[in-house]
Write a protein that holds these residues in place. Structure first.
Motif, PDB file in Angstrom:
ATOM      1  N   SER A 191     -64.072  -2.947  16.370  1.00 26.21           N
ATOM      2  CA  SER A 191     -65.195  -3.648  15.747  1.00 26.21           C
ATOM      3  C   SER A 191     -65.822  -2.745  14.694  1.00 26.21           C
ATOM      4  O   SER A 191     -65.541  -1.550  14.647  1.00 26.21           O
ATOM      5  CB  SER A 191     -66.245  -4.034  16.789  1.00 26.21           C
ATOM      6  N   ASP A 192     -66.717  -3.314  13.913  1.00 23.43           N
ATOM      7  CA  ASP A 192     -67.327  -2.575  12.813  1.00 23.43           C
ATOM      8  C   ASP A 192     -68.234  -1.440  13.280  1.00 23.43           C
ATOM      9  O   ASP A 192     -68.584  -0.573  12.507  1.00 23.43           O
ATOM     10  CB  ASP A 192     -68.107  -3.517  11.896  1.00 23.43           C
ATOM     11  N   MET A 193     -68.610  -1.411  14.526  1.00 26.06           N
ATOM     12  CA  MET A 193     -69.507  -0.380  15.031  1.00 26.06           C
ATOM     13  C   MET A 193     -68.740   0.823  15.581  1.00 26.06           C
ATOM     14  O   MET A 193     -69.335   1.722  16.158  1.00 26.06           O
ATOM     15  CB  MET A 193     -70.413  -0.961  16.117  1.00 26.06           C
ATOM     16  N   GLY A 194     -67.429   0.842  15.428  1.00 27.06           N
ATOM     17  CA  GLY A 194     -66.632   1.967  15.892  1.00 27.06           C
ATOM     18  C   GLY A 194     -66.059   1.797  17.282  1.00 27.06           C
ATOM     19  O   GLY A 194     -65.216   2.572  17.702  1.00 27.06           O
ATOM     20  N   ALA A 195     -66.512   0.792  18.009  1.00 24.17           N
ATOM     21  CA  ALA A 195     -65.966   0.546  19.342  1.00 24.17           C
ATOM     22  C   ALA A 195     -64.528   0.070  19.224  1.00 24.17           C
ATOM     23  O   ALA A 195     -64.146  -0.576  18.247  1.00 24.17           O
ATOM     24  CB  ALA A 195     -66.796  -0.505  20.068  1.00 24.17           C
ATOM     25  N   GLN A 196     -63.736   0.429  20.221  1.00 22.02           N
ATOM     26  CA  GLN A 196     -62.363  -0.045  20.285  1.00 22.02           C
ATOM     27  C   GLN A 196     -62.162  -0.759  21.608  1.00 22.02           C
ATOM     28  O   GLN A 196     -62.894  -0.527  22.577  1.00 22.02           O
ATOM     29  CB  GLN A 196     -61.383   1.107  20.123  1.00 22.02           C
ATOM     30  N   PHE A 197     -61.164  -1.616  21.650  1.00 21.06           N
ATOM     31  CA  PHE A 197     -60.889  -2.422  22.822  1.00 21.06           C
ATOM     32  C   PHE A 197     -59.468  -2.169  23.287  1.00 21.06           C
ATOM     33  O   PHE A 197     -58.556  -2.018  22.481  1.00 21.06           O
ATOM     34  CB  PHE A 197     -61.115  -3.904  22.506  1.00 21.06           C
TER      35      PHE A 197
ATOM     36  N   TRP B  27     -64.427   0.610  24.598  1.00 21.35           N
ATOM     37  CA  TRP B  27     -64.510   2.073  24.613  1.00 21.35           C
ATOM     38  C   TRP B  27     -65.395   2.524  23.465  1.00 21.35           C
ATOM     39  O   TRP B  27     -65.162   2.176  22.305  1.00 21.35           O
ATOM     40  CB  TRP B  27     -63.135   2.713  24.476  1.00 21.35           C
ATOM     41  N   ASP B  28     -66.427   3.295  23.795  1.00 18.02           N
ATOM     42  CA  ASP B  28     -67.347   3.848  22.809  1.00 18.02           C
ATOM     43  C   ASP B  28     -66.943   5.292  22.541  1.00 18.02           C
ATOM     44  O   ASP B  28     -67.010   6.128  23.438  1.00 18.02           O
ATOM     45  CB  ASP B  28     -68.775   3.776  23.355  1.00 18.02           C
ATOM     46  N   HIS B  29     -66.536   5.594  21.322  1.00 21.25           N
ATOM     47  CA  HIS B  29     -66.050   6.937  20.988  1.00 21.25           C
ATOM     48  C   HIS B  29     -67.156   7.993  21.006  1.00 21.25           C
ATOM     49  O   HIS B  29     -66.877   9.179  21.144  1.00 21.25           O
ATOM     50  CB  HIS B  29     -65.329   6.937  19.635  1.00 21.25           C
ATOM     51  N   ASP B  30     -68.406   7.573  20.875  1.00 22.52           N
ATOM     52  CA  ASP B  30     -69.504   8.547  20.907  1.00 22.52           C
ATOM     53  C   ASP B  30     -69.790   9.053  22.319  1.00 22.52           C
ATOM     54  O   ASP B  30     -70.114  10.228  22.510  1.00 22.52           O
ATOM     55  CB  ASP B  30     -70.787   7.937  20.332  1.00 22.52           C
ATOM     56  N   THR B  31     -69.685   8.160  23.288  1.00 20.54           N
ATOM     57  CA  THR B  31     -70.057   8.520  24.664  1.00 20.54           C
ATOM     58  C   THR B  31     -68.882   8.553  25.633  1.00 20.54           C
ATOM     59  O   THR B  31     -69.038   8.993  26.759  1.00 20.54           O
ATOM     60  CB  THR B  31     -71.075   7.502  25.213  1.00 20.54           C
ATOM     61  N   ASP B  32     -67.732   8.081  25.210  1.00 19.67           N
ATOM     62  CA  ASP B  32     -66.539   7.907  26.057  1.00 19.67           C
ATOM     63  C   ASP B  32     -66.794   6.868  27.149  1.00 19.67           C
ATOM     64  O   ASP B  32     -66.078   6.798  28.134  1.00 19.67           O
ATOM     65  CB  ASP B  32     -66.064   9.228  26.661  1.00 19.67           C
ATOM     66  N   GLN B  33     -67.794   6.021  26.966  1.00 15.55           N
ATOM     67  CA  GLN B  33     -68.057   4.950  27.911  1.00 15.55           C
ATOM     68  C   GLN B  33     -66.925   3.937  27.850  1.00 15.55           C
ATOM     69  O   GLN B  33     -66.494   3.541  26.759  1.00 15.55           O
ATOM     70  CB  GLN B  33     -69.384   4.263  27.609  1.00 15.55           C
TER      71      GLN B  33
END
Length: 143
Positions: free
Chosen positions: A93-99, A113-119
């Motif tokens: 997505s445009d916010m950097g999240a990947q699926f 998956w949030d690349h900033d937090t590894d959530q």
């Protein structure tokens, strides 16, 4: 089937030409993970889906292989993040999240998956549900 569903959900979606069956089959071999049936059938119908914001909601086969291998083999990522070996990334997505698909005892599910937090958070059980959220509900991933 997928083209019609996506077209109904998001008429502005851009589709790539269908992937070759041998290319889809090679994903499993190259990444060592099964490709869920829904994703392989989508790729055989449209090899990638992009919204009008430039988000690759579903990556083409080539990017699935390249990005997954790059993430698994990047030395810095091994220090920053939990392993990616059980994830099959396929969209962003445009916010950097990947699926990614994650395989569980109950079958595959789709995680954010949030690349900033590894959530890593389960957001959909089925590809259809992921597409509905992604193409009709905006940034519902961030709530």
């Amino acid at each position: 089937m997928w083209r019609e569903l996506i077209g109904e959900l998001y008429p502005e979606a851009e589709f790539a030409e269908p992937a070759d069956a041998s290319a889809v089959a090679s994903v499993e071999h190259k990444l060592g993970l099964p490709v869920p049936h829904a994703l392989s059938s989508l790729l055989l119908e449209v090899n990638g889906v992009r919204n009008d914001y430039g988000d690759d909601v579903v990556w083409p086969v080539e990017r699935i292989v390249e990005d997954n291998l790059a993430m698994r083999n990047e030395p810095d990522y091994a220090q920053l993040y939990a392993p990616f070996d059980l994830l099959l990334f396929f969209g962003d997505s445009d916010m950097g999240a990947q699926f990614a698909y994650v395989h569980t005892d109950y079958g595959p599910g789709i995680v954010y998956w949030d690349h900033d937090t590894d959530q890593r958070r389960l957001v959909a059980a089925f590809l259809r549900d992921y597409l509905v959220q992604c193409l009709t509900e905006g940034n519902s991933w961030y709530r």
